[in-house]
Scaffold this active site. Sequence first.
Site, mmCIF file in Angstrom:
data_model
loop_
_atom_site.group_PDB
_atom_site.id
_atom_site.type_symbol
_atom_site.label_atom_id
_atom_site.label_comp_id
_atom_site.label_asym_id
_atom_site.label_seq_id
_atom_site.Cartn_x
_atom_site.Cartn_y
_atom_site.Cartn_z
ATOM 1 N N GLU A 275 -50.453 -43.236 -23.877
ATOM 2 C CA GLU A 275 -50.554 -42.550 -22.585
ATOM 3 C C GLU A 275 -50.354 -43.488 -21.390
ATOM 4 O O GLU A 275 -51.042 -43.405 -20.376
ATOM 5 C CB GLU A 275 -51.875 -41.776 -22.496
ATOM 6 C CG GLU A 275 -51.948 -40.699 -23.574
ATOM 7 C CD GLU A 275 -53.265 -39.929 -23.629
ATOM 8 O OE1 GLU A 275 -54.192 -40.265 -22.864
ATOM 9 O OE2 GLU A 275 -53.366 -38.999 -24.444
ATOM 10 N N GLU A 377 -49.085 -34.524 -31.760
ATOM 11 C CA GLU A 377 -50.475 -34.061 -31.679
ATOM 12 C C GLU A 377 -50.521 -32.575 -31.316
ATOM 13 O O GLU A 377 -51.254 -32.159 -30.409
ATOM 14 C CB GLU A 377 -51.267 -34.862 -30.635
ATOM 15 C CG GLU A 377 -51.250 -36.371 -30.858
ATOM 16 C CD GLU A 377 -52.052 -37.125 -29.794
ATOM 17 O OE1 GLU A 377 -52.881 -36.495 -29.092
ATOM 18 O OE2 GLU A 377 -51.866 -38.351 -29.671
#
Length: 500
Positions: A275, A377
Amino acid sequence: MKDYWTNENQVIRSETNSYNFVLNNLSGDTIYSFSSWVRILDADSVVIKASLKTANGTVKCVGNVIARPGCWSFLKGGFVLDFPSSYALLYLQRSDGEKLNISISSVSLQPFTYQQWKKNQQNTIDKGRKCTAIIHISDVQGERVPGASIIVEQVSRDFPFGSAITKTILGNPAYQTWFKERFNAAVFEDELKWYSTEPQQGEVNYTIPDQMLEFVRKNQIITRGHNIFWEDPRYIPSWVRNLTGPDLKSAVNSRIQSLMNKYKNEFIHWDVDNEMLHYDFYEQRLGTNTSLEFFQTAQQLDPLAKLFMNDYNVVETCYDMNSTVDAYISKLRDLKQGGIIMDGIGLEGHFTVPNPPLIRAVLDKLATLKLPIWLTEVDISKNLDKETQAKYLEMVLREGFSHPGVNGIMLWTGLHSNGCYQMCLTDNNFHNLPAGDIVDNLLKEWQTGVVHGETDEHGSFSFSGFLGEYKINVKFGNRTVNSTFSLYRGDDTRHINIQL
């Protein structure tokens, strides 16, 4: 868009902060794909976003692009209308709200029915995920054998389709059986993360991931390494957050050396610096080249593993200006300029309401980089009821599996004692929830069933099958042969010769 457009490029020097296309009588139950070329005229670069406002006031994100002076940028996206709209505005804005000063060209808005969209998906699947095989049966003299009975069965899939697992799978035969019957890929949800392996400084413990690796090894399940570092301060061990300067540098060096020396060659991928489009904890404290150094070290320590960027809201929405598809590509290019040969593109896929034409547009743009794309995910927000979760999950999975640039899909459905992060496939007794039924149905749809046939007058039998490993049984008279073969990407037609 013919009412608005000529063959000339249109320059928009707006006194307001948006340019509007007025659209009348848009159909419901329709998927709209939108695209336009955009060039900024008065700034270094700026995000241009397209949005739609319908007659009832609903605003939908359509797409965005980083526009630059001196070159054209391609904005591609779209929207879905469940109900007709007598009137709508499709408008372009700068993300910073400033006045527009842009050129636009080749604007397109194309409607598709759900049936047309699904047919296109199926055609792409047939072309990219399947292969035609011709089985030739002959005797020991090389003579063709017509009329031989053939049974073909797929025993494993080529396409990696998996889920996160948690430590609750250890010592849980029901969870283990349920998982291995469905999935050929796994990722540890939390157990490799720094806060799990070293909750207190110097107290490194890999016991749990070691045991989870034993399970996936035993069942020949490929596994992603998630993650080495996570830039979000909320998920950095508290003792690490309190370090500065040389102490922090020493800690991150110990972390990456310890983890990757321990697990060299164990994982097919590493999410190196999770991220990094949204957070920059380490770069703020250790310098702007820190993430680049993470990738360099990972490449040196585990050269056979593929290194991935991994981030959210790239494919889920176009509202997040931190993680536009162009921002993702720019970060990849920055790493490449620093000497990192990036191996893969990780898109998390935490959806609320999926936008299929936007998903496809983002995947199309990323696929031009010729890197493997993984949805890493995938789940649907727990704020939706279970039936809606299942409906939206099917949308996402079909869009991912049908796109030729996508090389793997991972669900974020690891089961904890208290449920799952956002979405579960089963209850605690491993009875399917609606999302679990969707997964089971798609796994069945995307695998070749048992094929029965007989060789023709040329001693041949053909079928179209999903890529993967197969076993075959051939009978003719009192003779029987069992064999195996593979169908893999790149084969136009696979010829298999079997001798009786």
